[in-house]
Scaffold this motif. Structure first.
Motif, mmCIF file in Angstrom:
data_model
loop_
_atom_site.group_PDB
_atom_site.id
_atom_site.type_symbol
_atom_site.label_atom_id
_atom_site.label_comp_id
_atom_site.label_asym_id
_atom_site.label_seq_id
_atom_site.Cartn_x
_atom_site.Cartn_y
_atom_site.Cartn_z
ATOM 1 N N MET A 1 71.529 38.604 66.766
ATOM 2 C CA MET A 1 70.227 39.154 67.121
ATOM 3 C C MET A 1 69.182 38.503 66.248
ATOM 4 S SD MET A 1 69.117 41.085 69.376
ATOM 5 C CE MET A 1 70.666 41.802 69.801
ATOM 6 N N CYS A 2 68.039 38.182 66.837
ATOM 7 C CA CYS A 2 67.097 37.359 66.090
ATOM 8 C C CYS A 2 65.689 37.512 66.660
ATOM 9 C CB CYS A 2 67.508 35.890 66.174
ATOM 10 S SG CYS A 2 69.231 35.593 65.763
ATOM 11 N N GLY A 3 64.772 36.718 66.074
ATOM 12 C CA GLY A 3 63.436 36.564 66.608
ATOM 13 C C GLY A 3 63.192 35.099 66.901
ATOM 14 N N ILE A 4 62.653 34.799 68.074
ATOM 15 C CA ILE A 4 62.432 33.411 68.453
ATOM 16 C C ILE A 4 60.950 33.168 68.724
ATOM 17 C CG2 ILE A 4 64.759 33.290 69.424
ATOM 18 C CD1 ILE A 4 63.535 33.314 72.223
ATOM 19 N N VAL A 5 60.497 31.947 68.414
ATOM 20 C CA VAL A 5 59.109 31.564 68.654
ATOM 21 C C VAL A 5 59.077 30.093 69.049
ATOM 22 C CG1 VAL A 5 58.274 33.214 66.940
ATOM 23 C CG2 VAL A 5 58.575 30.834 66.297
ATOM 24 N N GLY A 6 57.975 29.696 69.669
ATOM 25 C CA GLY A 6 57.832 28.284 69.998
ATOM 26 C C GLY A 6 56.454 27.935 70.507
ATOM 27 N N TRP A 7 56.175 26.636 70.483
ATOM 28 C CA TRP A 7 54.888 26.101 70.918
ATOM 29 C C TRP A 7 55.167 24.755 71.577
ATOM 30 C CZ3 TRP A 7 50.463 24.646 66.950
ATOM 31 C CH2 TRP A 7 49.321 24.238 67.652
ATOM 32 N N VAL A 8 54.787 24.645 72.827
ATOM 33 C CA VAL A 8 54.900 23.382 73.552
ATOM 34 C C VAL A 8 53.506 22.953 73.980
ATOM 35 C CG1 VAL A 8 55.740 22.294 75.679
ATOM 36 C CG2 VAL A 8 57.253 23.781 74.345
ATOM 37 N N ASP A 9 53.179 21.705 73.715
ATOM 38 C CA ASP A 9 51.853 21.197 74.091
ATOM 39 C C ASP A 9 51.974 19.723 74.469
ATOM 40 O OD1 ASP A 9 49.054 20.342 74.125
ATOM 41 O OD2 ASP A 9 48.659 22.253 73.110
ATOM 42 N N PHE A 10 51.609 19.418 75.706
ATOM 43 C CA PHE A 10 51.734 18.049 76.212
ATOM 44 C C PHE A 10 50.491 17.210 75.942
ATOM 45 C CE2 PHE A 10 54.497 20.738 78.831
ATOM 46 C CZ PHE A 10 55.704 20.068 78.697
ATOM 47 N N GLN A 11 49.513 17.800 75.248
ATOM 48 C CA GLN A 11 48.263 17.088 74.988
ATOM 49 C C GLN A 11 48.016 16.824 73.508
ATOM 50 O OE1 GLN A 11 45.138 19.375 76.839
ATOM 51 N NE2 GLN A 11 45.988 19.158 78.896
ATOM 52 N N ARG A 12 48.905 17.285 72.651
ATOM 53 C CA ARG A 12 48.710 17.058 71.212
ATOM 54 C C ARG A 12 50.057 16.821 70.537
ATOM 55 N NH1 ARG A 12 46.041 22.263 68.735
ATOM 56 N NH2 ARG A 12 45.157 22.533 70.810
ATOM 57 N N ASP A 13 49.978 16.256 69.368
ATOM 58 C CA ASP A 13 51.163 15.986 68.565
ATOM 59 C C ASP A 13 51.420 17.202 67.669
ATOM 60 O OD1 ASP A 13 53.157 15.109 66.903
ATOM 61 O OD2 ASP A 13 52.198 13.189 66.404
ATOM 62 N N ALA A 23 53.775 30.406 60.423
ATOM 63 C CA ALA A 23 53.087 31.695 60.518
ATOM 64 C C ALA A 23 53.600 32.504 61.711
ATOM 65 C CB ALA A 23 51.576 31.470 60.636
ATOM 66 N N MET A 24 53.836 31.832 62.839
ATOM 67 C CA MET A 24 54.401 32.511 64.003
ATOM 68 C C MET A 24 55.797 33.041 63.688
ATOM 69 S SD MET A 24 53.235 29.748 66.929
ATOM 70 C CE MET A 24 53.958 30.640 68.327
ATOM 71 N N THR A 25 56.606 32.232 63.039
ATOM 72 C CA THR A 25 57.981 32.611 62.716
ATOM 73 C C THR A 25 58.018 33.750 61.705
ATOM 74 O OG1 THR A 25 58.661 30.323 63.133
ATOM 75 C CG2 THR A 25 60.214 31.729 61.937
ATOM 76 N N ASP A 26 57.076 33.734 60.763
ATOM 77 C CA ASP A 26 57.049 34.777 59.739
ATOM 78 C C ASP A 26 56.849 36.170 60.333
ATOM 79 O OD1 ASP A 26 57.467 32.928 57.757
ATOM 80 O OD2 ASP A 26 55.370 32.829 57.111
ATOM 81 N N THR A 27 56.191 36.256 61.486
ATOM 82 C CA THR A 27 55.999 37.574 62.112
ATOM 83 C C THR A 27 57.319 38.176 62.579
ATOM 84 O OG1 THR A 27 55.656 36.713 64.365
ATOM 85 C CG2 THR A 27 53.708 36.868 62.929
ATOM 86 N N MET A 28 58.368 37.375 62.660
ATOM 87 C CA MET A 28 59.681 37.824 63.131
ATOM 88 C C MET A 28 60.647 38.127 61.984
ATOM 89 S SD MET A 28 59.581 37.803 66.523
ATOM 90 C CE MET A 28 58.011 38.636 66.176
ATOM 91 N N CYS A 29 60.146 38.242 60.759
ATOM 92 C CA CYS A 29 61.023 38.453 59.598
ATOM 93 C C CYS A 29 61.918 39.677 59.765
ATOM 94 C CB CYS A 29 60.191 38.602 58.330
ATOM 95 S SG CYS A 29 59.470 37.049 57.741
#
Length: 616
Positions: A1-13, A23-29
């Protein structure tokens, strides 16, 4: 059991976006207190927080597969596969080699073997994200019944996703804005699939997957409730239900950490506990650990009300003795329930005002916190009432025949009411009755039917469908948020999709064998439970009757009313608030009279904590 996060963007590196994804991942501590991991690529950045349940030393995430020295696929996975051992053997037959013992690598290898079709082979509760570097595609998948949450937020260049809204809101591209339809979802008990309250955000619908490519976002259904003729006679039906429950509970006891059960003394939790006790005994694993919650003084001062005819504790104790469980009672008082720190943690876990059922949110949080001291996994009885027809509205002709959600008819709606202190102009502006009617019409149009099905049976199929796709989602969400807030994994055997698919198609008269609510489940458990539990009338999760709880809520609302900057004030009818605060208390506090108080206070804290912008 866990917390998952992600960001996909085809217009930026995104390879330099570590701080934001961290910071996004830290919210799932809280969801994953044992470990964390990040993976950053040019078009995708993935985060993970782990609660170790199986393969404690291995199965770190995000998990990757490399081809020719380059990352090919990245997985972030939350949940459990209960059939991962069988799938592992099958995949080994295709030539796959495993370096870990857990189910995460099975998911990853299943994707390599079958692509998105892997999900049709899974038995479990899960939410996952797969980033495929080879074709620059993200796949988001949620389990069939929606036991594990998963949200996403399309952006101009791609998408943000996370186990909870807070993970998405931690990214500067997202904002906590709420339009009129979002506020209707907050204030009414409709739980529209896919609706996430916050504008621009969506929830992956149970039984669905979402694909994100540079061309856009598409949604696909891989499972739904289907109408099928039921050919089994009553005896065969009882036997099959029992066989499915035996198998399901046994599968869900598998873990490398201590496992317990949540026991109220009602039919559902007692069934799970008795089945678990038998499985553990046969395996030589010792007594099952069971946990119950109640309130200080409840044994001496419990007063029957409109929905609770008796206290839970005596029945829970009897069942625990019957199966020789190692039983723990967690006793709570009003001071704990109204502790500002506890209420702050509850709100931080929910991301929305947890107003319905009021004190049940902090009490569930406190129960889970106590369970976590001894167990990392617990089995629970959610979904049995929705599946077998246990709620009173299943047996109330007026509720069944109403042109709305049956739990929102006159006999039941007061238990989900939180509008009593809100401004009448606001209620008229939102037009909640029209919103509810629209959502009910949408839900009804989805219901599968059998050609030539009698009208009465068709209506009960509709009522079952509404409960299994709307009402139960509120309970599963509450269970997930409160348990994960303390790093506890709660599994729900009655949500096994094989059991759900089968019982959904059992004619309602057979579900009420011998003329009793949930008669089918009672018959399936007849040899395992004491007669008192088998015959017990449905009793909801306990609520405190201590007037001290309502006194504390009133005191807090008095402070809110005196704060000119309190964000909820424009939403309240202040004259109604003052009349409530001046009204004498009853001898005992009645849970269904506190809805307005709870809603006003939670709304105020929510708007303030999340800096919510109301767009209506």
């Amino acid at each position: 059991m866990c917390g998952i996060v992600g960001w996909v963007d085809f217009q930026r590196d995104l390879s330099g976006s570590r701080a934001t994804v961290q910071a996004m991942t830290d919210t799932m501590c809280c969801r994953g207190p044992d470990a964390e991991g990040l993976w950053l690529g040019r078009r995708a950045a993935i985060g993970h927080r782990r609660l170790a349940v199986v393969d404690l030393a291995g199965s770190t995430q995000p998990m990757t597969v490399e081809t020719d020295g380059r990352t090919a696929v990245v997985l972030t996975f939350c949940g459990e596969l209960y059939n991962f051992v069988e799938l592992r053997h099958e995949l080994e037959g295709y030539g796959h080699h495993f370096r870990t013992r857990g189910d995460t690598e099975v998911v990853l290898r299943a994707y390599l073997q079958w692509g998105a079709d892997m999900v049709t082979r899974f038995n479990g509760m899960f939410a996952l994200g797969v980033w495929d570097e080879r074709n620059q595609e993200l796949l988001l998948v949620r389990d069939r019944m929606g036991v594990k949450p998963l949200y996403y937020y399309p952006t101009p260049g791609g998408v943000l996703f996370g186990s909870e809204p807070k993970a998405i809101l931690a990214n500067p591209l997202a904002s906590a804005r709420v339009a009129a339809d979002g506020m209707c979802e907050v204030l009414d008990m409709v739980k529209t699939p896919e609706h996430a309250v916050f504008s621009g955000m969506a929830e992956v619908r149970p039984g669905h997957l979402v694909r994100v490519r540079h061309t856009g976002v598409t949604r696909h259904r891989y499972w739904t409730l289907a109408a099928q003729p039921h050919a089994d006679d009553p005896r065969s039906t009882v036997r099959h239900v029992r066989d499915l429950l035996d198998d399901t509970v046994a599968r869900q006891l598998v873990a490398d950490v201590p496992v317990g059960t949540l026991l109220s003394g009602g039919l559902d939790s007692s069934a799970v506990t008795a089945l678990a006790a038998g499985t553990l005994l046969r395996g030589g694993a010792g007594p099952v650990q069971s946990f119950a919650v109640d309130f200080v003084g409840a044994d001496e001062h419990f007063a029957p009300d409109a929905v609770r005819g008796d206290a839970d504790s005596p029945f829970a104790r009897e069942l625990a003795r019957h199966v020789a469980a190692d039983h723990t009672e967690v006793r709570l008082d009003s001071e704990q329930l109204t502790d500002p720190a506890v209420r702050e943690r509850v709100l931080a876990a929910t991301d929305l005002p947890p107003a319905f059922w009021g004190d049940m949110w902090p009490s569930l949080y406190l129960l889970f916190r106590a369970v976590r001291d001894r167990c990392t996994v617990a089995l629970s009885g959610e979904a049995a009432d929705e599946l077998f027809g246990g709620y009173r509205w299943f047996h109330n002709p007026r509720a069944v025949g109403a042109s709305t959600f049956p739990w929102l008819t006159s006999g039941s709606a007061r238990y989900f009411g939180g509008l009593s202190l809100l401004d009448r102009g606001l209620i008229e502006k939102l037009d909640i009755p029209a919103y509810r009617a629209m959502r009910y019409s949408e839900a009804l149009a989805e219901v599968p039917v059998l050609p030539g099905e009698p009208a009465a049976e068709r209506r009960m199929r509709e009522v079952s469908y509404l409960n299994l796709t709307r009402f139960v989602q509120t309970l599963l969400d509450r269970k997930d948020r409160m348990s994960m807030a303390v790093g506890l994994e709660v599994r729900v055997p009655f949500c096994d999709h094989r059991l759900v698919s089968y019982v959904f198609n059992v004619p309602f008269p057979m579900k009420t064998l011998d003329g009793r609510p949930k008669g089918l489940l009672r018959a399936a458990m007849d040899d395992l439970l004491p007669r008192s539990v088998l015959d017990r009338v449905k009793t909801p999760y306990p609520a405190t009757q201590d007037p001290g709880y309502e006194i504390a809520l009133r005191a807090e609302l008095t402070r809110v009313l005196a704060d000119r900057d309190a964000p909820v004030l424009p939403l309240l009818d202040r004259d109604r608030v003052r009349r409530l605060l001046d009204r004498p208390l009853h001898g005992s506090s009645r849970p269904y009279d506190r809805g307005g108080l709870e809603m006003a206070l939670w709304l105020n804290d929510w708007i303030s904590r999340y800096d919510v912008a109301l767009d209506f």
